[in-house]
Motif scaffolding. Structure first.
Motif, short mmCIF file in Angstrom:
data_model
loop_
_atom_site.label_atom_id
_atom_site.label_comp_id
_atom_site.label_asym_id
_atom_site.label_seq_id
_atom_site.Cartn_x
_atom_site.Cartn_y
_atom_site.Cartn_z
N LEU A 1 15.04 -47.01 -11.19
CA LEU A 1 14.04 -47.38 -12.19
C LEU A 1 13.31 -48.66 -11.80
O LEU A 1 12.09 -48.80 -12.04
CB LEU A 1 14.71 -47.53 -13.56
CG LEU A 1 15.14 -46.21 -14.21
CD1 LEU A 1 15.90 -46.46 -15.50
CD2 LEU A 1 13.93 -45.31 -14.47
N VAL A 2 14.02 -49.62 -11.23
CA VAL A 2 13.36 -50.85 -10.79
C VAL A 2 12.37 -50.54 -9.67
O VAL A 2 11.23 -51.02 -9.67
CB VAL A 2 14.40 -51.89 -10.34
CG1 VAL A 2 13.70 -53.08 -9.67
CG2 VAL A 2 15.22 -52.36 -11.53
N LEU A 3 12.79 -49.71 -8.71
CA LEU A 3 11.88 -49.36 -7.62
C LEU A 3 10.70 -48.54 -8.14
O LEU A 3 9.56 -48.69 -7.66
CB LEU A 3 12.63 -48.58 -6.55
CG LEU A 3 11.82 -48.18 -5.31
CD1 LEU A 3 11.21 -49.41 -4.63
CD2 LEU A 3 12.69 -47.40 -4.32
N ALA A 4 10.93 -47.69 -9.14
CA ALA A 4 9.84 -46.90 -9.72
C ALA A 4 8.81 -47.80 -10.40
O ALA A 4 7.62 -47.45 -10.47
CB ALA A 4 10.41 -45.89 -10.73
N GLU A 5 9.25 -48.95 -10.93
CA GLU A 5 8.32 -49.89 -11.54
C GLU A 5 7.57 -50.72 -10.48
O GLU A 5 6.36 -50.91 -10.58
CB GLU A 5 9.07 -50.84 -12.49
CG GLU A 5 9.58 -50.19 -13.76
CD GLU A 5 10.31 -51.19 -14.65
OE1 GLU A 5 10.19 -52.41 -14.39
OE2 GLU A 5 11.00 -50.75 -15.59
N GLU A 6 8.31 -51.18 -9.48
CA GLU A 6 7.71 -52.07 -8.49
C GLU A 6 6.94 -51.32 -7.41
O GLU A 6 5.94 -51.83 -6.89
CB GLU A 6 8.80 -52.93 -7.83
CG GLU A 6 9.52 -53.87 -8.77
CD GLU A 6 8.62 -55.00 -9.26
OE1 GLU A 6 7.55 -55.22 -8.66
OE2 GLU A 6 9.00 -55.65 -10.25
N LEU A 7 7.46 -50.14 -7.07
CA LEU A 7 6.90 -49.36 -5.96
C LEU A 7 6.78 -50.21 -4.69
O LEU A 7 5.82 -50.12 -3.93
CB LEU A 7 5.53 -48.77 -6.34
CG LEU A 7 5.57 -47.72 -7.47
CD1 LEU A 7 4.17 -47.25 -7.81
CD2 LEU A 7 6.47 -46.54 -7.09
N HIS A 8 7.80 -51.04 -4.50
CA HIS A 8 7.85 -51.91 -3.33
C HIS A 8 9.31 -52.29 -3.12
O HIS A 8 9.93 -52.89 -4.01
CB HIS A 8 6.99 -53.15 -3.55
CG HIS A 8 6.84 -54.00 -2.32
ND1 HIS A 8 7.82 -54.87 -1.88
CD2 HIS A 8 5.79 -54.12 -1.43
CE1 HIS A 8 7.41 -55.48 -0.80
NE2 HIS A 8 6.17 -55.03 -0.49
N PHE A 9 9.87 -51.93 -1.97
CA PHE A 9 11.30 -52.17 -1.74
C PHE A 9 11.65 -53.66 -1.76
O PHE A 9 12.70 -54.05 -2.28
CB PHE A 9 11.72 -51.53 -0.40
CG PHE A 9 12.07 -50.08 -0.52
CD1 PHE A 9 13.38 -49.69 -0.78
CD2 PHE A 9 11.09 -49.11 -0.37
CE1 PHE A 9 13.70 -48.34 -0.89
CE2 PHE A 9 11.40 -47.76 -0.48
CZ PHE A 9 12.72 -47.37 -0.75
N GLY A 10 10.79 -54.50 -1.22
CA GLY A 10 11.08 -55.92 -1.18
C GLY A 10 11.14 -56.53 -2.57
O GLY A 10 12.08 -57.26 -2.92
#
Length: 301
Positions: A10-19
């Motif tokens: 979910l965090v990656l789905a919000e940020e759409l950036h691995f870093g």
């Protein structure tokens, strides 16, 4: 699949950036990538597109995002509920009571308790003392108010209310002209008595009070509820010895006078099964104890 995988997703789905996602999660980027790969393997579908243009949710990822959000919300709600139950802040209590408790402060007790613990729902059931004891032993009640402290070893009692007995007689009875009545004045009168089967302790207590004054009460009628006792007396079918609180019943045709020759108290006990543990029930019992303590020492806060 673990809840950790869902949170990372979910965090990656919000940020759409691995870093950026790794920084929000306070982890490095490689563990985040590994967890996302494990999640996709577990789901059996690609959830993200990764290319030179960045990171994007796939159609499967967009659908999975909605379900993952709901799952985590349900898990958090379950954790919160468990904590509240452990603390006794929520729950449902099944409480039995004898009818006289309606005039012995039970409504006020419940109002105070529900104000302190709004998450605990109290469900009341009117039963006589023996029925409550049986229901407690079979797990059908969580607590009760009974006329006796003689209970099986599995149960525990605490005094919940104490008051004097009074004489209850028809309003047209000659003894109503007096400010108080002696038990000996009731010698030869037909008695309406609380059923021995429903509450043997109460039956015996009143019987023994009369015997102590030198006579056996002439028991004409036995009933299973205190209001039935008062109702029969009001209709001229006998006299009775009842808890003082019953004078507040407002029953037309019945008169009440203090007893001048006995100080035997009328008592009600809160009773519960000590095991298994139940924090909500313990809060209720504590409220009963507090109310009794304040009644005994009203000057104490």
């Amino acid at each position: 699949m673990e809840f950790r995988h869902l949170r990372y997703f979910l965090v990656l789905a919000e940020e759409l950036h691995f870093g950026r996602a790794a920084r929000r999660l306070s982890i490095s980027q490689p563990p985040l990538s590994l967890n996302i790969q494990q999640l996709e393997a577990s789901v059996g579908a690609r959830l993200f597109e990764r290319d030179s243009r960045g990171v994007r949710l796939t159609a499967a990822g967009r659908a999975f995002r909605e379900s993952a959000t709901a799952l985590l919300a349900q898990a958090e709600a379950a954790r919160q509920l468990a904590r509240e139950i452990e603390a006794g802040a929520v729950g449902r209590l099944r409480v039995g009571f004898v009818g006289s408790m309606l005039y012995r402060g039970m409504p006020q007790l419940l109002q105070d308790f529900e104000a302190r613990f709004p998450g605990i729902q109290v469900a009341l059931t009117e039963l006589n003392s023996q029925e409550q004891i049986d229901a407690l032993l079979h797990g059908e009640l969580d607590a009760g108010f009974v006329h006796t402290n003689r209970v099986p070893d599995e149960l525990v009692t605490v005094l919940a209310h104490r008051e004097q007995f009074v004489c209850c007689m028809p309003a047209a009875h000659a003894l109503t002209a007096r400010d108080s009545v002696a038990l000996t004045d009731l010698r030869g009168e037909p008695f309406v008595l609380f059923s021995r089967q429903a509450s043997p302790d109460y039956y015996n207590r009143i019987f023994e009070m009369c015997v102590a004054q030198g006579f056996y009460p002439q028991v004409r009628h036995e009933v299973r509820h205190w209001l039935s006792v008062v109702s029969l007396v009001a209709q001229g079918m006998g006299v009775a010895v009842v808890p003082a609180a019953l004078a507040r019943s407002g029953m037309a045709g019945a008169a009440f006078r203090p007893l001048s020759d006995t100080d035997v108290p009328s008592e009600v006990y809160c009773v519960w099964r000590q095991h298994p543990d139940d924090p909500a029930r313990d809060h209720f019992v504590d409220s009963v104890k507090l109310r009794m303590r304040l009644a005994s020492h009203p000057e104490q806060p």
